[in-house]
Design a protein around this motif. Structure first.
Motif, PDB file in Angstrom:
ATOM      1  N   VAL A  23       0.960  -1.022  -0.141  1.00 51.26           N
ATOM      2  CA  VAL A  23       0.050  -0.009  -0.084  1.00 51.26           C
ATOM      3  C   VAL A  23       0.856   0.939  -0.024  1.00 51.26           C
ATOM      4  O   VAL A  23       2.217   1.165   0.458  1.00 51.26           O
ATOM      5  CB  VAL A  23      -0.973   0.256   1.167  1.00 51.26           C
ATOM      6  N   THR A  24       0.310   2.341  -0.289  1.00 50.57           N
ATOM      7  CA  THR A  24       1.042   3.650  -0.206  1.00 50.57           C
ATOM      8  C   THR A  24       0.335   4.281   1.127  1.00 50.57           C
ATOM      9  O   THR A  24      -0.663   4.406   1.430  1.00 50.57           O
ATOM     10  CB  THR A  24       0.740   4.535  -1.315  1.00 50.57           C
ATOM     11  N   LEU A  25       1.294   4.767   1.823  1.00 50.28           N
ATOM     12  CA  LEU A  25       1.061   5.364   3.314  1.00 50.28           C
ATOM     13  C   LEU A  25       1.717   6.674   3.407  1.00 50.28           C
ATOM     14  O   LEU A  25       3.047   6.558   3.311  1.00 50.28           O
ATOM     15  CB  LEU A  25       1.076   4.472   4.583  1.00 50.28           C
ATOM     16  N   ARG A  26       1.119   7.540   3.794  1.00 50.12           N
ATOM     17  CA  ARG A  26       1.894   8.981   4.105  1.00 50.12           C
ATOM     18  C   ARG A  26       1.897   8.948   5.545  1.00 50.12           C
ATOM     19  O   ARG A  26       0.821   8.931   6.420  1.00 50.12           O
ATOM     20  CB  ARG A  26       0.749  10.039   3.484  1.00 50.12           C
TER      21      ARG A  26
END
Length: 79
Positions: free
Chosen positions: A46-49
């Motif tokens: 996933v992409t997580l900030r």
């Protein structure tokens, strides 16, 4: 081809056609198959900030920082 005389459409014919068209338009589509659960230990990318200071905190420990973030998230989620 010879033109055939049009048969006058009765009210019941028009109503039946309208009801059939409405039924086709409003009939529910079959539900999607249930989501397949994954086996334990399989991870999903996933992409997580994350705030920079939080990221630096976990990266200070060297390699394995992603595992440490995952462990912290699991603890926060009560897993």
């Amino acid at each position: 081809m010879a033109d055939q005389p049009r048969r006058p459409r009765t009210l019941s014919d028009a109503r039946s056609e309208a009801e059939a068209a409405f039924k086709r338009a409003t009939t529910k589509v079959a539900e999607a198959p249930p989501k397949v659960t994954t086996a334990p230990g399989i991870r999903e990318q996933v992409t997580l900030r994350i705030d920079q200071d939080v990221l630096e905190y976990f990266q200070e420990g060297g390699p394995g920082w992603q595992d440490r973030i995952n462990a912290a998230l699991r603890k926060a989620a009560g897993k």
